[in-house]
Design an enzyme around this catalytic site. Sequence first.
Site, PDB file in Angstrom:
ATOM      1  N   HIS A 456       9.760 -25.921 -15.176  1.00  0.00           N
ATOM      2  CA  HIS A 456       9.053 -25.310 -14.049  1.00  0.00           C
ATOM      3  C   HIS A 456       9.894 -25.296 -12.783  1.00  0.00           C
ATOM      4  O   HIS A 456      10.924 -25.971 -12.664  1.00  0.00           O
ATOM      5  CB  HIS A 456       7.728 -26.034 -13.792  1.00  0.00           C
ATOM      6  N   CYS A 475       8.620 -33.754 -16.903  1.00  0.00           N
ATOM      7  CA  CYS A 475       8.912 -32.338 -17.095  1.00  0.00           C
ATOM      8  C   CYS A 475      10.282 -31.993 -16.498  1.00  0.00           C
ATOM      9  O   CYS A 475      10.890 -32.795 -15.789  1.00  0.00           O
ATOM     10  CB  CYS A 475       7.825 -31.479 -16.466  1.00  0.00           C
TER      11      CYS A 475
END
Length: 573
Positions: A456, A475
Amino acid sequence: MKPILVRYSMPILLAALTVLAACRGDEPMPPEVSQILRQTVETQTLPASLKDQKEQVRAWEEMRRFYAARQFQPAWSDSRGPLPEARELLAAIDQLSAQGIDPRRYRKDELAALLPEKGWKDLADDPREQRRVADLDAQLTFTFLTIATHTAVGRLQPDTVRTDWYTKPRNLDVDGLLNRALQSQEEGAIQKALRGMTPPGEEYARLSQVLDRYQQIAEKGGWPSIPAGPELKPGDGGPRVAALRARLAAEGDLAANAAAGAAFDEPLAQAVSRFQRRNGLEVTGKVDEATLAALNVPAEDRLRQLVVNMERWRWMPSDLGERYIWVNIPEFRMDLFEGDRPAVSMRVVVGKEQSRTPVFSDKMEYLELNPFWNLPDSIINEEVLPALAKNPDYLASHEMEVVQGWEADAPAVSSYDPSQLGKPGSEYRLRQRPGAANPLGKVKFMFPNRFDIYLHDTPADHLFDRAERDFSHGCIRLERPIELAQYLLKDDPKWTPEAIQAKLASGETTSVPLPRPLAVHLVYFTAWADENGVVHFRDDVYGHDAKLAAALMEEPPVPLDLPAIRGDVRAAR
């Protein structure tokens, strides 16, 4: 490329064995040899040394199938003596060091001691000689199957080492491999079969070549260390600079004919820059504290690092895909490969020590523009709830809302049970609306997985300037996510760069399927060699290297205690 699975029916296999024996002029083996082999491999008591060794357990099970398929006939000897393949396998043990595998664990000398100098003596009448034939056969078969397994899928498996590695092992048919090698009668077939089990791809082969060079360096005593002191820079001189020149020449960053001397000149500054570049350090041409620490890592440690990373390649899928995303956690880098060339590359931020990014492979299927962020329970419990207890307006001030249900169109609610936030199985979830405060930024790349990990955007752009970038909750934060989104959608005429920017500016959350889904590999490699043979090292940010190296050192030897397995020791008491 997946291995070819070959299985043989009993009549075909027995016919092949009969023809093979006839070609070699073999006389029938005494039936007692087959009886001993059967007694050995059909024992119901698993050898104690194998209980925590999944690879050797696999070899043991394969050995059972191998001998059952050939009605427990010996594979490595005829009635006159051992076949040439027996000594060929012993020679193959010596070659294992090129694969980063310690040949001593296979105890070649113990196996060689079972070989007669000229041939079997009184085989028809001597029970001890019959047992010797059976023991040699079982040990050679188990050794071959174990080596094949070790070189193909690893000496250890990641779930036994617990290093957050979750890839699936390659499929194997090692008993079929052994059958084909023994039946081929081609000179060198045994060694060729074992070499063919190593991981495919240039990356592993290049590491093997580099390994040989570092083994030679270590055998010669390694390289000199550089004494502590102030930063070294162009214009400096003295004993520390002399040590620096010798150190860089030993690893090849400085030409060997320039190793002598005590002046910090321009060629030496360039050599320092080369060293910094391949060690992931800030490239300054000066020896600061971080560079000095990397220079003083002993050659033996670098050799061990290469061995550990070769083991990791055995854990990787045999086929990475024609196009795939490769995120190397210790390198803090993402590459999108088309074939064998990176088409898009960028820096990344990975999970911090307390929330390590796991290693696994999956398929990226879609991306989200202006994504919501569904907060994981760990962050809710450790960060949000304590802040909410101090400030009742915390959620509103951080653009967060409570949603009832997990469907994409589940509604936000103003009335809820606060005690259910952050609880496993709760119907309530907490999410942050799209916007400048959202830690996912403007785009999220989805490859649905059990770890809830994805790639992301991030508003914290300043973190990409750090040399070490392990700051996330697990992440992967991307340096240039819009560039990646544009590349992944370039085959969809609807999603031009202008259309993507317009949708981002609207603030509307939109899910966009990829026209060509692709594999994603999150990996952990602290050493590799590039296409020019230049070796690169990175810090062991999660301590996985040390754990794996220690586990490899504790491996038990491969040869089995066959008398104990058969119960001979108990029977003799």
